[in-house]
Design a protein around this motif. Structure first.
Motif, mmCIF file in Angstrom:
data_model
loop_
_atom_site.group_PDB
_atom_site.id
_atom_site.type_symbol
_atom_site.label_atom_id
_atom_site.label_comp_id
_atom_site.label_asym_id
_atom_site.label_seq_id
_atom_site.Cartn_x
_atom_site.Cartn_y
_atom_site.Cartn_z
ATOM 1 N N ARG A 252 16.671 -62.334 -29.070
ATOM 2 C CA ARG A 252 16.429 -61.000 -29.854
ATOM 3 C C ARG A 252 15.014 -61.128 -30.185
ATOM 4 N N LEU A 253 14.299 -62.369 -30.709
ATOM 5 C CA LEU A 253 12.883 -62.308 -30.640
ATOM 6 C C LEU A 253 12.079 -62.020 -29.618
ATOM 7 N N ILE A 254 12.528 -62.707 -28.315
ATOM 8 C CA ILE A 254 11.828 -62.454 -27.264
ATOM 9 C C ILE A 254 11.961 -61.230 -26.491
ATOM 10 N N PHE A 255 13.017 -60.487 -26.674
ATOM 11 C CA PHE A 255 13.276 -59.031 -26.272
ATOM 12 C C PHE A 255 12.496 -58.110 -27.176
ATOM 13 N N ASP A 256 12.360 -58.375 -28.454
ATOM 14 C CA ASP A 256 11.577 -57.723 -29.334
ATOM 15 C C ASP A 256 9.823 -57.800 -29.034
ATOM 16 N N GLU A 257 9.548 -58.770 -28.788
ATOM 17 C CA GLU A 257 8.066 -58.859 -28.313
ATOM 18 C C GLU A 257 7.828 -58.311 -26.982
ATOM 19 N N LEU A 258 8.640 -58.378 -26.216
ATOM 20 C CA LEU A 258 8.318 -57.979 -24.623
ATOM 21 C C LEU A 258 8.712 -56.357 -24.748
ATOM 22 N N PHE A 259 9.558 -56.086 -25.518
ATOM 23 C CA PHE A 259 9.895 -54.565 -25.545
ATOM 24 C C PHE A 259 8.831 -53.705 -26.332
ATOM 25 N N LEU A 260 8.111 -54.337 -27.224
ATOM 26 C CA LEU A 260 6.966 -53.565 -27.718
ATOM 27 C C LEU A 260 5.681 -53.758 -26.781
ATOM 28 N N GLU A 262 5.731 -53.858 -23.555
ATOM 29 C CA GLU A 262 6.142 -52.795 -22.607
ATOM 30 C C GLU A 262 5.883 -51.339 -22.825
ATOM 31 N N LEU A 263 6.484 -51.426 -24.137
ATOM 32 C CA LEU A 263 6.524 -49.732 -24.704
ATOM 33 C C LEU A 263 4.929 -49.286 -24.804
ATOM 34 N N GLY A 264 4.149 -50.164 -25.158
ATOM 35 C CA GLY A 264 2.720 -49.853 -25.417
ATOM 36 C C GLY A 264 2.168 -49.573 -24.017
ATOM 37 N N LEU A 265 2.609 -50.195 -22.974
ATOM 38 C CA LEU A 265 2.028 -50.123 -21.630
ATOM 39 C C LEU A 265 2.520 -48.729 -21.074
ATOM 40 N N ALA A 266 3.940 -48.675 -21.549
ATOM 41 C CA ALA A 266 4.365 -47.293 -20.917
ATOM 42 C C ALA A 266 3.944 -46.183 -21.550
ATOM 43 N N GLU A 690 14.020 -50.471 -20.920
ATOM 44 C CA GLU A 690 14.267 -49.904 -22.132
ATOM 45 C C GLU A 690 12.963 -49.180 -22.588
ATOM 46 N N ALA A 691 11.931 -49.758 -22.672
ATOM 47 C CA ALA A 691 10.622 -49.297 -22.937
ATOM 48 C C ALA A 691 10.205 -47.973 -22.236
ATOM 49 N N PHE A 692 10.362 -48.241 -21.025
ATOM 50 C CA PHE A 692 9.906 -47.091 -20.019
ATOM 51 C C PHE A 692 10.837 -45.837 -20.169
ATOM 52 N N ARG A 693 12.119 -46.244 -20.420
ATOM 53 C CA ARG A 693 12.859 -44.986 -20.685
ATOM 54 C C ARG A 693 12.948 -44.403 -21.961
ATOM 55 N N LEU A 694 12.588 -45.174 -23.168
ATOM 56 C CA LEU A 694 12.291 -44.443 -24.401
ATOM 57 C C LEU A 694 10.858 -43.854 -24.324
ATOM 58 N N ALA A 695 9.708 -44.277 -23.657
ATOM 59 C CA ALA A 695 8.564 -43.398 -23.409
ATOM 60 C C ALA A 695 8.806 -42.050 -22.934
ATOM 61 N N GLU A 696 9.792 -42.178 -21.660
ATOM 62 C CA GLU A 696 9.958 -40.960 -21.057
ATOM 63 C C GLU A 696 10.749 -39.891 -21.913
ATOM 64 N N GLU A 697 11.689 -40.331 -22.672
ATOM 65 C CA GLU A 697 12.599 -39.477 -23.576
ATOM 66 C C GLU A 697 12.220 -39.247 -24.811
ATOM 67 N N ASP A 698 11.429 -39.972 -25.469
ATOM 68 C CA ASP A 698 10.849 -39.536 -26.902
ATOM 69 C C ASP A 698 9.448 -40.262 -27.063
ATOM 70 N N ALA A 699 8.449 -39.663 -26.457
ATOM 71 C CA ALA A 699 7.131 -40.615 -26.502
ATOM 72 C C ALA A 699 6.654 -40.049 -27.673
ATOM 73 N N ASP A 700 6.838 -39.231 -28.521
ATOM 74 C CA ASP A 700 6.653 -38.995 -29.889
ATOM 75 C C ASP A 700 7.091 -39.301 -30.896
ATOM 76 N N LEU A 713 5.307 -50.917 -33.222
ATOM 77 C CA LEU A 713 4.378 -50.657 -32.167
ATOM 78 C C LEU A 713 2.932 -50.660 -32.709
ATOM 79 N N GLN A 714 2.739 -50.085 -33.742
ATOM 80 C CA GLN A 714 1.455 -49.842 -34.138
ATOM 81 C C GLN A 714 0.868 -51.350 -34.951
ATOM 82 N N LYS A 715 1.722 -51.942 -35.500
ATOM 83 C CA LYS A 715 1.403 -53.328 -35.942
ATOM 84 C C LYS A 715 1.151 -54.318 -34.642
#
Length: 727
Positions: A252-260, A262-266, A690-700, A713-715
């Motif tokens: 869970r902690l590893i997924f969290d870190e990598l998700f945030l 990759e989401l910034g990059l996406a 998951e990050a790139f899917r979210l960036a595509e569907e709900d970037a705002d 993400l901001q933190k």
């Protein structure tokens, strides 16, 4: 009383200074700060580096020789012994638990006499050594039941903890126990007690930001539960899963870190590809076709494929952001030149920034050689260019009289103004900090950007570091290129190595002899290199032409020496790592790397790439001085086993970890505290998807389910998202 009330921490405030945590205080907070723990949240993020199973502590009588074991006992004696011959200090304790006797010894740690005292209860962890014998005052029945045979074991330099009271027993024994890395003045036991209090009081206040649909998809626990379980496991009983960071709480902690991450990059990639307006180049190919016709070779299929990617990018109305990676000698520079010519055809300028003057000079030399009849103006801009020549070059760049500008850091200095910069290319990009690359990009109005590296980056690391860039790989070398035979030698084999060098020189070939220059000891290293070059010329190869080349020479001196080497006027080039990249002398067939143990794998591979560029079988000899660490032996062995830069990079990443491997601390990315790029490949791929899917569907982040993700993400990125587009 007033002061205590004023600074009384609020339990849900994760940014509370660590000194206000129970059991810390001002003095101990200084020690925790050394570990990077400044706040409560920092403490929660400071995970155990391993775990010990103390649910069933073994008694001394049942220890297994040669195994790493954990035992508990009472110290019956403690003595500091000084050996008569060499004066070594050995601190020795004898402990017993009623079933047997164990002796523990620590070497050159006399301070332990004040720590481990007679009567104390301790827990020791170490590798068991033993023999049948006796210790005066500790009679014990042997396993065979024979009187007089005493079970007696030893541990050298075991880890130790002192147990004080029943509360300590509940935290430090009878359970799977977390082991944290500590610093001088702070014991593992004290830190574990502090962490227990923090986890119990604060973990439940961690805000959950992952929506249920993502957690359930990957079977991930809630964040607060994950932190509690990682620090003080209650449910996971498999010690191997814990020590491999493979529990669901760890995941869970590893997924969290990598998700945030990759989401910034996406989000950055999406913004660049959709919102930012760039230059739409018209791909005429008038100049590029002429350039290709002048080349003394055909483009490989891999080069052609990457060139097609670039043409597609440059014809788009959005800025190109592409990483080109490929092994030494694969032909990245030719693709860079073709990209620059497309910009020139459209009336724009092109800039190529190299890490060294020698490499910049070589780029200009090759470019002019291949552009003889195309009517293109190219200029070299380095710190060595002075006075009126520099003024004229800067004026021509500003007036757009110069089409192609090749240089070093001098390109980003104040006063360098481009009229119409269309494309910026950064060569050997890992040599430049993120701010330097940003400065070059800002010299134009959203120019296309290509970053190139001959240091192959494993796919997983490339996805993490360059998730916002499109990645092209030139995975094919020119036909006929032979692998460089690499051998590893110790200092006592030097005469034999010199004989091998002489055999190549007598065939009419040329040689490099490379010396390390380490920044911290540059003067000493340079003196050693100079003396060794003189020794080669005077004592070892008196009939050969030997010349020293190093980075402190003037630019014109270096250029003159390199030209002489290319023209075969120098047979042995004794050099520092200024020749690490870009230098191309086909007749140089052998390289000796002195003190190879001081180089990293990537640098060794780059250096080796200077030979094997002609039609001859080439050789690289690695000379090292013992003693060598296991990691060093592993590095040198890898070099002898493969010429494949990607395999070497994978091994380098495995040995050093991602931060040191690629300097991620200077890349503009958040640090990875939980994840390992090597270990957590599958989790990275899931998190990225998951990050790139979210960036595509709900970037705002308009969906209320994603509100928590936006805050997290901001933190995580702390305002660094803007830098990512050029990293």
């Amino acid at each position: 009383m007033t002061q205590n009330k004023r600074y009384r921490p609020i339990y849900h405030d994760l940014q509370t200074p660590i000194q206000y945590a129970r059991g810390v205080g001002p003095k101990r907070s200084i020690l925790l700060n050394r570990l990077g723990i400044k706040t409560i949240k920092d403490a929660l993020d400071y995970l155990p580096w391993r775990y010990e199973d103390r649910r069933m502590l073994k008694n001394i009588a049942s220890l297994q020789w040669g195994s790493k074991e954990t035992v508990s006992g009472i110290i019956k004696s403690a003595n500091l012994i000084i050996t008569p011959r060499r004066g070594f200090k050995i601190f020795e304790v004898i402990i017993t638990d009623g079933t047997g006797v164990l002796r523990a010894k620590w070497f050159n740690q006399p301070f332990l006499k004040k720590v481990l005292t007679t009567g104390s209860r301790v827990i020791l962890t170490g590798v068991v050594r033993g023999y049948g014998g006796g210790v005066q005052g500790f009679p014990h029945r042997g396993e065979a039941g024979e009187r007089g045979l005493f079970i007696f074991y030893e541990m050298d330099n075991p880890e130790y903890e002192i147990i004080e009271g029943d509360d300590d027993i509940l935290i430090h024994t009878g359970r799977i126990v977390p082991v944290y890395r500590v610093t001088e003045g702070l014991s593992v036991r004290h830190l574990r007690s502090i962490m227990r209090g923090i986890v119990m009081l604060y973990a439940s206040h961690l805000p959950e930001h992952l929506p249920d649909y993502i957690r359930k998809k990957y079977n991930l626990p809630i964040l607060s539960e994950a932190f509690r379980e990682v620090h003080f496991p209650e449910h996971e009983l498999d010690i191997n899963l814990l020590n491999n960071s493979a529990t669901m709480a760890h995941k869970r902690l590893i997924f969290d870190e990598l998700f945030l991450l990759e989401l910034g990059l996406a989000l950055k990639k999406k913004k660049t590809s959709i919102e930012e307006k760039g230059i739409r180049f018209d791909i005429q190919e008038r100049l590029t076709k002429g350039f290709i016709e002048h080349l003394p070779f055909k483009l490989t299929d891999a080069q052609q494929k990457v060139y097609e990617d670039i043409k597609k990018d440059m014809s788009s109305p959005h800025p190109m952001n592409r990483l080109i990676q490929g092994d030494v000698g694969c032909g990245k520079t030719v693709i860079a030149f073709l990209s620059m010519l497309i910009a020139v055809e459209n009336g724009y300028q092109s800039a190529l920034m190299s890490p060294t003057e020698i490499l910049a000079e070589q780029h200009l030399f090759n470019l002019k050689k291949w552009l003889r009849d195309l009517g293109i103006n190219a200029v070299l801009l380095t710190s060595a260019l002075k006075g009126k020549e520099r003024e004229m070059a800067l004026r021509d760049i500003q007036d757009s009289k110069t089409d192609i500008i090749i240089g070093t850091h001098a390109l980003i200095q104040e006063g360098v103004v481009f009229k119409r910069l269309g494309i910026a290319i950064i060569d050997e990009q890992h040599r430049f900090g993120v701010m330097q690359r940003a400065t070059l990009r800002k010299k134009g109005l959203n120019p296309d950007v290509i970053v190139m590296t001959a240091t192959p980056i494993p796919r997983t690391l490339a996805l993490t570091l360059y998730g916002d860039l499109d990645i092209s790989v030139i995975d094919e070398l020119p036909p006929g290129r032979k692998n460089v035979i690499t051998k590893f030698f110790y200092e006592n084999q030097r005469k034999f190595v010199y004989k091998l060098l002489e055999e190549e020189l007598n065939k009419g070939r040329q040689a490099y002899v490379v010396y390390p220059i380490i920044e911290e000891s540059e003067k000493v290293d340079l003196k050693a290199a100079t003396e060794m070059a003189e020794h080669l010329a005077r004592d070892v190869f008196p009939s050969k032409r030997v010349q020293l080349l190093h980075g402190r020479m003037r630019s014109d001196e270096k250029e003159s020496i390199m030209n002489s080497f290319k023209m075969d006027e120098i047979e042995i080039l004794a050099t520092t790592t200024v020749i690490e990249v870009g230098v191309d002398v086909p007749n140089a067939s052998v390289m000796l790397i002195e003190h190879a143990e001081r180089f990293g794998l990537a640098q060794l591979h780059q250096l080796r790439g200077r030979v094997g560029r002609g039609d001859y079988q080439s050789y690289c000899f690695l000379m090292a001085s013992p003693p060598l660490s296991e990691d060093t032996k592993r590095r040198l062995k890898v070099m002898t086993m493969t010429n494949d830069g990607f395999k070497i990079a994978e091994e380098d990443l495995s040995i050093r970890g991602p931060g040191e491997f690629f300097g991620t601390k200077q890349s503009g990315l958040p640090d990875l505290r939980f994840a390992s790029i090597v270990r957590d490949v599958r989790i990275l791929e899931d998190a990225r998807r998951e990050a790139f899917r979210l960036a595509e569907e709900d970037a705002d982040f308009k969906n209320l389910l994603h509100k928590g993700i936006k805050e997290a993400l901001q933190k995580k990125w702390e305002g660094r998202l803007e830098l990512i587009k050029i990293s």
